[in-house]
Each structure stands twice: as structure tokens, then as C-alpha cells.
Design an enzyme around this catalytic site. Structure first.
Site, PDB file in Angstrom:
ATOM      1  N   GLU A 315      -2.894  -6.075   4.685  1.00 39.08           N
ATOM      2  CA  GLU A 315      -3.218  -5.904   3.835  1.00 39.08           C
ATOM      3  C   GLU A 315      -1.576  -6.573   3.325  1.00 39.08           C
ATOM      4  O   GLU A 315      -0.623  -6.333   3.726  1.00 39.08           O
ATOM      5  CB  GLU A 315      -2.750  -4.724   3.067  1.00 39.08           C
ATOM      6  CG  GLU A 315      -2.761  -4.472   1.597  1.00 39.08           C
ATOM      7  CD  GLU A 315      -2.937  -3.353   0.907  1.00 39.08           C
ATOM      8  OE1 GLU A 315      -3.414  -3.345  -0.477  1.00 39.08           O
ATOM      9  OE2 GLU A 315      -2.808  -2.703   1.091  1.00 39.08           O
ATOM     10  N   ASN A 452      -5.784   1.746   5.868  1.00 38.55           N
ATOM     11  CA  ASN A 452      -7.672   0.892   6.939  1.00 38.55           C
ATOM     12  C   ASN A 452      -8.008   1.762   6.733  1.00 38.55           C
ATOM     13  O   ASN A 452      -7.314   3.429   7.197  1.00 38.55           O
ATOM     14  CB  ASN A 452      -7.326   0.532   8.427  1.00 38.55           C
ATOM     15  CG  ASN A 452      -5.424   0.282   8.052  1.00 38.55           C
ATOM     16  OD1 ASN A 452      -5.486  -1.129   7.635  1.00 38.55           O
ATOM     17  ND2 ASN A 452      -4.508   0.678   9.105  1.00 38.55           N
ATOM     18  N   HIS A 483      -1.499   9.673  -0.548  1.00 36.23           N
ATOM     19  CA  HIS A 483      -1.967   7.902  -1.219  1.00 36.23           C
ATOM     20  C   HIS A 483      -2.650   8.269  -1.179  1.00 36.23           C
ATOM     21  O   HIS A 483      -3.498   7.902  -1.159  1.00 36.23           O
ATOM     22  CB  HIS A 483      -0.813   7.934  -1.436  1.00 36.23           C
ATOM     23  CG  HIS A 483      -0.206   6.707  -1.930  1.00 36.23           C
ATOM     24  ND1 HIS A 483       0.245   6.439  -3.316  1.00 36.23           N
ATOM     25  CD2 HIS A 483      -0.525   5.246  -1.773  1.00 36.23           C
ATOM     26  CE1 HIS A 483       0.171   5.133  -3.184  1.00 36.23           C
ATOM     27  NE2 HIS A 483      -0.477   4.282  -2.454  1.00 36.23           N
ATOM     28  N   GLU A 484      -2.780   7.871   0.532  1.00 40.91           N
ATOM     29  CA  GLU A 484      -3.357   7.382   1.714  1.00 40.91           C
ATOM     30  C   GLU A 484      -4.963   7.592   1.759  1.00 40.91           C
ATOM     31  O   GLU A 484      -5.839   6.689   1.628  1.00 40.91           O
ATOM     32  CB  GLU A 484      -2.479   7.144   2.546  1.00 40.91           C
ATOM     33  CG  GLU A 484      -1.679   6.450   3.437  1.00 40.91           C
ATOM     34  CD  GLU A 484      -1.384   5.222   2.289  1.00 40.91           C
ATOM     35  OE1 GLU A 484      -1.699   4.741   2.217  1.00 40.91           O
ATOM     36  OE2 GLU A 484      -0.001   4.861   2.149  1.00 40.91           O
ATOM     37  N   GLU A 506      -3.625   0.688  -5.946  1.00 37.27           N
ATOM     38  CA  GLU A 506      -2.268   1.500  -5.812  1.00 37.27           C
ATOM     39  C   GLU A 506      -1.904   2.309  -6.982  1.00 37.27           C
ATOM     40  O   GLU A 506      -1.203   3.534  -7.135  1.00 37.27           O
ATOM     41  CB  GLU A 506      -1.373   0.393  -6.345  1.00 37.27           C
ATOM     42  CG  GLU A 506      -1.326  -0.843  -4.242  1.00 37.27           C
ATOM     43  CD  GLU A 506      -1.631   0.170  -3.853  1.00 37.27           C
ATOM     44  OE1 GLU A 506      -1.037   1.766  -2.876  1.00 37.27           O
ATOM     45  OE2 GLU A 506      -1.693  -0.018  -2.709  1.00 37.27           O
TER      46      GLU A 506
END
Length: 1042
Positions: A315, A452, A483-484, A506
């Protein structure tokens, strides 16, 4: 996700372009046309040397649709011809010959290059004739002008020739300008964005990374479907050598245009709509030595041996560096991946491994399950020697991987990941769709983490928790994991269509990380951190150099720049505001609707508003309200004027514009919340008024003495109460500090400083508000006050105004000294109290307050005496080590600690302490070491520069270092990337003199295509101007009052 490290370099092709006849429309009404984004090109006929035309120098003056526009990095040169979309047919050849004729007539003005056919000889008259009358002469001239004009219009019409076919219809937009491929042929595409005529369906990817030679081999089969008939296929490829390409089993020629990282295949016959085809490409490449694409990483293990591994970071635009692909978010496809590896390594990818084959040459080949449809930037693979710990939750195998030396530090991450996965499964009412979820700590990783799908990668410091980690360190790790994991739904399951709506990924992931932790782990006190995040977002968004949450982006630099505070923190802030407006249950229902409606697809702003509108009811038009927050930059200033029962409200753009320009046209739909002195500390006291117009009036009871707007700072706006309103609020706080919530008290401090920078309130009023701080005990308002005062202190320090620096230091210690001295130096379990203690003691020690420095030296000596086994509380570690780093022996001891520690939270704080030294020789060494990446890893360079710049001794050395090493920095960090943004702002944001402003403008202005157009450079110069203006307004007050 944090930021990937894209390297996008233009390969210059030094050829002399041949110009065809440009469209006449391109020459007219220059002043009336809208300017196009940078990196656009224009075909100009009128150059000083008309046979060698640099098309990159001119900016076009005509509007073009995004599908037709040509974006070209400045340094490239193009061969220009008037072609249609496909290969030249007979009609186009005819046009080309006509264009060449025109080119000779109008362009080749140099006599030595002029074609004989374009020259002429004046014929002498054979006899004499009578002179016509003046009237006839004028009439004749007018007729000639009219005839010539008509002829020229016909002659210059696009694709108009004097052949039997006459004038042809123009293309859908206008004649295109085609770049030249690396082999000298015309490249058949004219846009940085790929055409939509072909879409990938499935990739079959085989990879063999050689961790000795640091190269890899690859073979990709791409099954694709034709969406509309075409004679070309265009996709992305970068920094690889293509050995062979076949299409439907037949070898084909690949054309490459390196500046746009695109390759293409042209066909003589049209590919039929609806048909599937297979493209196979065999290639080799080097493992990247930066931090994007398929890159090599290394670390030193506890035996002193250097270990290597290969990992990915795609990214936003780097999948094309690992395999040829359609590298845009909307081109989703499934992936079948095989990896050949040496026996000493394991391989990981997005999906479960289905089998491993022992190959005859002694290598192993791992094959992974077919993935769900996903965007290329979410593909990932790793070849390394890692250890893991796993747990099964909700039929998903969750594993945390780390290097073998740190395998005992994965327990906290595994526990947190399994708990949050269950939380999100329940909250979203959509189960995580993959059968496994890996979290991997990469020793040499630039981004904070990357989402990912099924294989999340992390910096070790954001994943691993050891014995030295404090509750604040655990708060960080929990935040990043939350967050991920949120991205597995927002970003992976539902993906923004293009990078202009990055905030849909985001902003949502940032909002969900705070919401989930506040719900699941209240002991981590994450609400204070979220409040600080909103303050930071407003500081960034108050500048003219800011951008809308949803912004048009095209170039790689523009895409990189979207990964900033506006996309992440403002995005999260406006979602909090919307949640508070709709109610938590309604907001959750709308989010679930959004995920269900667009599962597996790509979305835009309006898709989210459409889903939330279904739960909002008729009282609120969600789309209309939220577009005012996402499609225009900035946020509102609400001015309150209370006279008796009447409260007049006015809104305007809160813009810290250093050039004093004001835009009065912007309006926001503000869900204005407020409390008053009769009821102020409970959510039940909150009242809401939807403020849409420039001016509005509220009516309150006669008994109301004061009003506090923006309850708990849940809204993204600033409030000015006027002189009387501020006086009433200050009096109320002096009488009873608890009359407002701690969030509201912090909000008042933040707002009054912002208004001081704007010039709406005097700094005297700021100091009046600070009088109440003697009674303040809560973390949020105290740390906000310290942050603001430390900012002024650093500005004064960098101006070398030693007298005012001394006075400001005294002022800070007068207001916070008792609190500083009362802090304990032992273990503290409350995260909020740790955050306050850390802020107070780091400030106290930096001001050389004896009580602080003596305690810090004592703790450090005890630590050394115990052979570094005595545990220093994690929140105190940076303060203690920073004091120790000021001595020669202490600094040397810390450098040894940094080199050998396996605990990443300790290692990072040690690095910050090393960078805080006032020894110039050591400052120079640490900057160079971080750039080189041998003794200090290069991903830590932004942190090193930021720390050096906080202190007087090093800030000018850091600025000179950036200037001298700019080209090396842009090789390490892509232009526009977050690390480069951080470096620019760290080195310039504390300047406040005209001399420094001119120096900054001169340096960045000289960069040209090496970064001069970055938004962060505009932000840097704007910030310096604002600092200068604030100093001009307030220095006299500071000298009087301090």
C-alpha cells in the site's frame, strides 16, 4: 495502516519528439480555462527551438476529463501524434501524413531543418500594373483575411485533411498525446489511471526469492475479462525485467512506459466484450532495498549474526514492484500463490497453506489457498525464519509471529487479537471471512502496521510486549491491533474505489480502534488519547495547506500525501460527531447496513451516507450534513454572543491564514451541542441545535449564567465566547473546577490557544484562563496546557531569546512545579496517571528542575549497578534515560543498551534519549547513523530528527542535515510519504523569523520535481509565517506578563 514507502521514479528518455498538428482548441482562451493538476503536460507549438519541444514545461489551459487526461512527470519527453485509442488504421495514417505536413509548415522554422516542400520563391512580375485605389485595397485585404481565416479554421480542425474523406469526427474528447515506450514505439495509453476495458479475475502467482543474491523470480498468470471491446491491455509493472510474455499461449511483445510504471500489449484484432483471456508473464527482479514492494529486511540476533528475510509492503502503489498487475483498489481479483523457498525458512501469505512440495533441487514449494477477491495492495507474502504462538477463536486460527529471540513477547498480542476479533464479529454482525489471521512483527519495517488480509504486518514496537513494557506501551499495542483488525472489514471487505476516499478505510479504522478499546478495555483510558487526536487533527486542518477529507488525487505523490492526519484523525473525528448525533445504536445499525450492502465491493463517500441515511430518519439529511465536512477543507469557528436570553450564533471558516485571506462562503451543518451552569456534567444535560446557516439565534432561560458549547469536544469545531463569555467560564472554573467535565476543560484550553493564534483573543486572556490550573488534577487539561506552553517555550528557544525562555520556564514551574514534585517514581497502574506523570516529569527534567534530575540520575545509577536488570517504570524510562544521555558515560552506556536490547519499547525510548543529547558531535553521528541504517535502523530516522529538533543544540544541525541529504532521503522515503512529511515539519515548524522563512522557501523552491510541490512544504512555510505573526502580536505581552 500507516504509510507504505513507494518509490516512483521517472526514467527520462532523451529523444527528440516529433510533433503532429495539435488541436486548435488547445491554443485559445488560456486565461479562461481552469488550471490542471501538476504533472500535466501541454502540447505547445511555440518554443524557442521548435524542433525540440519539452512538453513537460507547459501547463495545459483546457479542462479534460480524468479518463482522457495525460499526466506526465516533468522531466519526461513525449513523441506526440494525433492518434485515436487503438492502432493506426489507414485513416489515421492519412491524418498522420497531414499532421507532419502541418508540423513542417508551422514548427520547423529553422532554415537548416526546413523541408524543401515548405519553402517557396517569390515570383517577379512580368510587367507593371496600375496601383489600385485605397478603398479597393482595404476591401481586398478584408476579403483575403476572411478567406484565409475560413481556410485556416478548416485546415486546423482536428483530424481534418484535404483528402477525399474530408474532415473526420473528433475522438470522444480530443486527440490524444501518446508517450513513447522504452523500445521507441508509441505507448497506447495516455493516463496514470488504467483503462476500464479489461478487468482481472484471478492471479496465479509463483515466486522464488533468493535471500543470498537478494533477487527473485516470478511467474504470473492473469485471467481477465473484457468489459468493452479493445485492442490493448494496460497494467502496472515496476523495476522488473520481463523475460517472456504470452497471451492465450502465444508469445506477445510487451511495451513499457517506465515513468507511469505501466506495461501494455497491443493487438491487431479487437478483444471481444465478455470473453476471458489469460496473460502469462515470466520475470525477474531485485528485492527492494527500500521498504516497499517485495523487499529484503535484516536484523542482528542475540548471537551477533545478521539474519535476513523478505517481506512485502504494497500500500498504496507497490504491488506492481512484486508482480505485474492491475494495481488500483477497484480491480479486485482472487489470488493463488505459490512460493519456492530454502529449507531454513517458512513462507506466509494471505491464506492458509494447503501443501508443501519437496523439490528435486533441495528447495521447498508452498502452495496457498485461493483467496477471496481483494485489491492488489492487500496481497502479502513473507519468507523468513519466524516462531509463532496460535489460538483458535470463532473458527479462525489466530497466530502471532516474531523472530525466535522474541517469541516470548507475543502473548499479549495474541490475547488482544483474539478478544478484539470476537468483539468485531459481534459488533459488525458479519463474521471475519477467512479461516486464519496472522499478525507478524517485522524487524525492519517502515509503516506502523499494514492490514494485509489475513497477514497483518507490524513494526515490532507496535506488536510485541515484554517485561519492560508499561501500561502505556500496552495501550499503543492494543490501539494498533484494534486499528488493523477493523481494517479487515473497513478496507478489506469493503474498499474505497480510489485513493481520494482513503478516509473510508483509515478514518473508520481509526474511529473503531478508539471505540472498541473504550468498550473492551476501559482500564486503558483511551478516551484521553482520542481527545488529543482530535486536537491534533484540528491543528492540521486549520491551515490553508490542508485538504478536504475526500480529495481528488491522481499522481503517486498526491496518493502518498493522503496518508495524513486529515484522512485518519479528522476522518475518525467526524465519525465520532456523527455517532453522537445519530445515537450509538443507530450509527452501528447504519454501519452494518453499509458493510452488508457493499460486501466485497468498492465504495465512495455517498455510499456510506446512503446507508446511514436509512437509519437517521427524516430529521437529519446525513448526506447533506456530512458532505459539508468531507468535500470542503477545514472546520468552522462558532462565535457566541449571549445578551440576556438571546444567544446569537455565527459560523465562519476557522482558517489560520498567514496571508490574511478569508473565505466567508464556507458553511457547515453543525450538530451544535451545549450545556449550561444549571446542568453541565452529564450527557443528559446536553442539548443539540443543528446549525446550518451563517447566523442563528438561540433562546435560553433568564437564569442561565454561562454556556459551554461542543460538549466533551465531540464536535469538530472551535468556539469563541467573546470577552464576557470567556470571563464567565473562567470565573466558573475558578469557583469550582469540577463544574465542567475534564474533556470540556481541556477543550477550553485548546480552543483559547487556537483563538490566540488566530488573533481573536489576546494572550492575556489565555493567561487568565490558566489561573485556574492551580486546582486542576485531571490528565487531559493538564497535558493539553503543558503541550501548548512547551510549544511556546520551544519557539522562544529557537529564536535564542534567552531572557524570555528563562521567564517562560519559571512560569511553567510556578504553575506545575508542585505537581511535578509530588509525582511518585515507583510503579503506577493507572494509564491516565502514567500519562500525566510522564508529561510532567519529562518537562521538569528538560527544565533541569533539581528534584527531577536528581531522582532520574539515582534511578539510572541503580539500573547500571544491577547490570540493567532493575526495572525502571516504563512511563519514566524516557525521562530517566534522557537525563543520563547528557553525560559522556551515560550516552555511551545507552548506545550499548540500544544495540543489544531485544525489548522494542525500551529500545525506542533509549534511541530518543540518545537523540536528546546536547553534544553536537554525537548529534551529527546519530543523524548519519540513522540515515545509513547500519547501527540505527533507517525507519527510525524520522523519530531521531524529531527528537533532535526539540532541543536547541541540534535543531539547526538537523535542518542542515535534511538539506544536504535530501536526495538520499527521497530514495529512502517516497516523495509525499508520511515519514518525509514528518521530517519536513520537524525541522521547520519551530522557525519564527524572516531569515528562516526565506531559507526554507529558497531550499524547497530549488527542488523542482524532487518534491517542491508537496503539500507538507506549503504547510511548513505557512506554519513559519503563522509563528512569525504570533510572535509579532504577543512578544510584548509575554515580556510584560511573564
Amino acid at each position: 495502516m500507516a504509510i507504505s514507502n513507494l518509490t516512483f521514479k521517472c526514467q527520462q528518455k532523451k529523444t527528440v519528439p516529433v510533433l503532429s498538428r495539435p488541436c486548435r482548441a488547445m491554443q485559445t482562451n488560456r486565461q479562461e480555462r481552469a488550471p490542471l493538476p501538476r504533472n500535466m503536460i501541454e502540447n505547445s507549438m511555440f518554443e524557442e527551438e521548435p524542433d525540440v519541444v519539452d512538453l513537460a514545461k507547459e501547463s495545459p489551459s483546457y479542462p479534460i476529463d480524468s479518463d482522457d487526461v495525460v499526466y506526465e512527470p516533468r522531466s519526461s519527453r513525449l513523441l506526440v501524434r494525433g492518434l485515436g485509442e487503438n492502432d493506426m488504421d489507414e485513416e489515421e495514417e492519412d491524418y498522420e501524413s497531414s499532421a507532419r505536413l502541418l508540423g513542417m509548415s508551422f514548427m520547423n522554422r529553422s532554415s537548416n531543418q526546413r523541408s524543401a516542400s515548405s519553402s517557396y520563391t517569390r515570383q517577379q512580375p512580368s510587367g507593371s500594373c496600375s496601383m489600385p485605389s485605397a478603398k479597393k485595397t482595404v476591401a481586398g485585404i478584408l476579403v483575403l483575411i476572411i478567406v484565409a481565416s475560413i481556410a485556416m479554421v478548416i485546415y486546423f480542425l482536428p483530424r481534418c485533411t484535404f483528402s477525399k474523406d474530408g474532415c473526420h469526427k473528433a475522438n470522444s474528447s480530443m486527440e490524444r498525446i501518446y508517450p513513447v515506450a522504452s523500445n521507441g514505439e508509441l505507448f497506447p495509453w495516455t493516463d496514470l489511471r488504467l483503462p476500464n476495458s479489461v478487468r482481472p479475475v484471478q492471479y496465479e502467482l509463483w515466486l522464488f526469492p533468493n535471500l543470498t543474491t537478494m533477487t527473485f523470480q516470478g511467474n504470473v498468470n492473469i485471467t481477465m475479462v473484457v468489459m468493452q471491446g479493445t485492442k490493448k491491455i494496460v497494467l502496472h509493472s515496476s523495476d522488473m525485467k520481463i523475460l517472456k510474455a504470452t497471451f492465450q499461449g502465444k508469445e506477445v511483445k510487451i511495451l513499457e512506459y517506465k515513468p507511469w510504471q505501466q506495461i501494455a500489449i497491443k493487438f491487431s484484432e479487437e478483444l471481444k466484450k465478455g470473453q476471458q483471456y489469460v496473460l502469462n508473464i515470466l520475470y525477474t527482479a531485485s528485492l527492494s532495498n527500500s521498504y516497499d514492494g517485495f523487499y529484503n529486511s535484516s536484523y542482528i540476533d542475540t548471537t551477533g549474526k545478521r539474519r535476513v528475510l523478505a517481506a512485502t509492503q504494497f500500500e498504496p502503489l507497490a504491488a506492481r514492484k512484486a508482480f505485474p498487475c492491475f494495481d488500483e483498489p477497484a480491480f479486485k481479483a482472487s489470488f493463488l500463490i505459490k512460493i519456492k523457498r530454502e529449507a531454513e525458512y517458512i513462507s506466509l501469505s494471505n491464506m492458509h497453506k494447503t501443501k508443501t512440495t519437496n523439490l528435486p533441487d533441495g528447495f521447498f514449494e508452498d502452495e496457498f489457498e485461493k483467496s477471496m477477491n481483494m485489491s492488489t495492495y492487500l496481497v502479502a507474502f513473507i519468507v523468513a525464519n519466524f516462531s509463532c504462538l496460535s489460538a483458535n477463536v470463532s473458527n479462525t486460527l489466530v497466530s502471532v509471529y516474531a523472530v525466535p529471540d522474541k517469541k516470548d513477547q507475543v502473548h499479549y498480542a495474541l490475547k488482544t487479537a483474539t478478544e478484539l476479533l470476537q468483539f468485531y464479529n459481534t459488533f459488525f454482525e458479519i463474521k471475519y471471512p477467512l479461516s486464519k489471521l496472522d499478525l507478524v512483527g517485522i524487524p525492519d519495517f517502515l509503516a506502523g502496521a499494514m492490514e494485509n488480509w489475513g497477514l497483518i504486518t507490524f513494526r515490532e514496537t507496535t506488536l510485541l510486549v515484554g517485561n519492560h513494557s508499561s501500561p502505556i506501551d500496552k495501550q499503543l499495542v492494543t490501539s494498533v491491533i484494534a486499528h488493523e483488525l477493523a481494517h479487515q472489514w473497513f478496507g478489506n471487505l469493503v474498499t474505497m474505489r480510489w485513493w481520494n476516499d482513503l478516509w473510508l478505510n483509515e478514518g473508520f479504522a481509526t474511529y473503531m480502534q478508539y471505540m472498541s478499546i473504550e468498550t473492551k478495555y476501559p482500564e486503558l483510558d483511551i478516551d484521553n488519547e482520542f481527545l488529543n487526536v482530535r486536537f491534533r487533527a484540528m491543528a492540521k486542518d486549520s491551515l490553508n495547506s490542508s485538504h478536504p477529507v475526500s480529495s481528488k488525487v491522481t499522481t503517486p505523490e498526491q496518493v502518498e500525501e493522503m496518508f495524513d492526519s486529515v484522512s485518519y484523525e479528522k476522518g475518525a473525528s467526524i465519525l465520532l460527531m456523527l455517532n453522537a448525533t445519530l445515537s450509538e445504536k443507530a450509527f452501528q445499525k447504519g454501519v452494518i447496513e453499509y458493510l452488508r450492502n457493499y460486501r466485497g465491493g468498492n465504495t465512495e463517500n455517498e455510499d456510506l451516507w446512503s446507508s446511514l441515511s436509512q437509519v437517521a430518519g427524516r430529521s437529519i439529511n446525513v448526506s447533506q450534513m456530512m458532505n459539508t465536512w468531507t468535500v470542503q477543507k477545514g472546520f468552522p469557528l462558532v462565535t457566541v454572543n449571549k445578551i440576556g436570553k438571546q444567544v446569537k450564533l455565527t459560523q465562519e471558516h476557522f482558517l489560520l491564514n498567514a496571508d490574511n485571506a478569508t473565505n466567508h462562503s464556507n458553511l457547515w451543518h453543525i450538530p451544535l451541542t451545549y450545556v449550561n451552569d444549571t446542568c453541565s456534567n452529564s450527557s443528559s444535560c446536553k442539548q443539540v441545535f443543528l446549525f446550518k446557516d451563517k447566523v442563528a439565534t438561540l433562546e435560553v432561560s433568564d437564569s442561565v449564567k454561562w454556556l459551554k458549547f461542543n460538549y466533551k469536544n465531540e464536535g469538530f469545531y472551535i468556539v469563541d465566547y467573546g470577552e464576557n463569555g470567556w470571563k464567565d467560564l473562567i470565573n466558573a472554573l475558578n469557583a469550582n473546577v469540577s463544574v465542567l467535565s475534564h474533556e470540556d476543560r481541556a477543550s477550553l484550553i485548546n480552543n483559547i490557544f487556537a483563538l490566540s493564534r488566530l488573533g481573536k483573543v489576546s494572550f492575556r486572556q489565555v493567561l487568565n484562563l490558566f489561573a485556574y490550573l492551580h486546582n486542576e488534577t485531571e490528565t487531559a487539561p493538564l497535558t493539553e496546557a503543558l503541550t501548548q506552553l512547551n510549544h511556546i517555550l520551544r519557539l522562544l528557544e529557537k529564536r535564542s531569546d534567552l531572557l524570555l525562555v528563562s521567564r517562560m520556564a519559571v512560569y511553567i514551574t510556578e504553575h506545575f512545579g508542585d505537581l511535578m514534585d509530588s509525582q511518585s517514581w515507583g510503579e503506577e497502574t493507572s494509564v491516565s496517571k502514567q500519562a500525566l506523570r510522564s508529561a510532567l516529569l519529562e518537562t521538569a527534567c528538560s527544565l533541569n528542575r533539581p528534584n527531577c534530575t536528581e531522582q532520574a540520575k539515582s534511578l539510572f545509577d541503580q539500573w547500571i549497578a544491577s547490570n540493567k536488570t532493575k526495572v525502571i517504570p516504563g512511563d519514566l524510562l524516557r525521562a530517566v534515560l534522557s537525563v543520563a544521555a547528557q553525560s559522556e558515560d551515560g550516552w555511551t552506556e545507552l548506545l550499548d543498551t540500544y544495540k543489544h536490547s531485544i525489548y522494542d519499547s525500551e529500545k525506542r525510548k533509549t534511541l530518543e534519549a540518545l537523540a536528546s543529547t546536547q553534544n553536537v558531535r554525537k548529534i551529527v553521528w546519530i543523524l548519519k547513523a540513522a540515515l545509513e541504517g547500519s547501527e540505527i535502523q533507517t525507519p527510525e530516522l524520522p523519530l531521531v530528527i524529531s527528537t533532535v529538533c526539540r532541543h536547541f543544540a541540534g535543531h539547526l544541525y538537523a535542518w542542515d542535515f535534511v538539506k544536504e541529504n535530501w536526495d538520499k532521503l527521497t530514495q529512502k522515503f517516497p516523495i509525499g510519504s508520511f515519514p518525509l512529511q514528518s521530517i519536513i515539519m520537524s525541522t521547520t515548524s519551530q522557525f519564527s523569523t524572516k531569515m528562516h522563512l526565506e531559507e526554507v522557501e529558497q531550499f524547497f523552491g530549488s527542488l523542482k520535481d524532487r518534491g517542491s510541490q508537496m503539500r507538507s512544504i506549503q504547510e511548513a512555510t505557512e506554519t513559519i509565517k503563522l509563528n512569525m505573526r504570533w510572535m509579532d502580536r504577543n512578544l510584548a505581552t509575554l515580556r510584560t506578563w511573564l
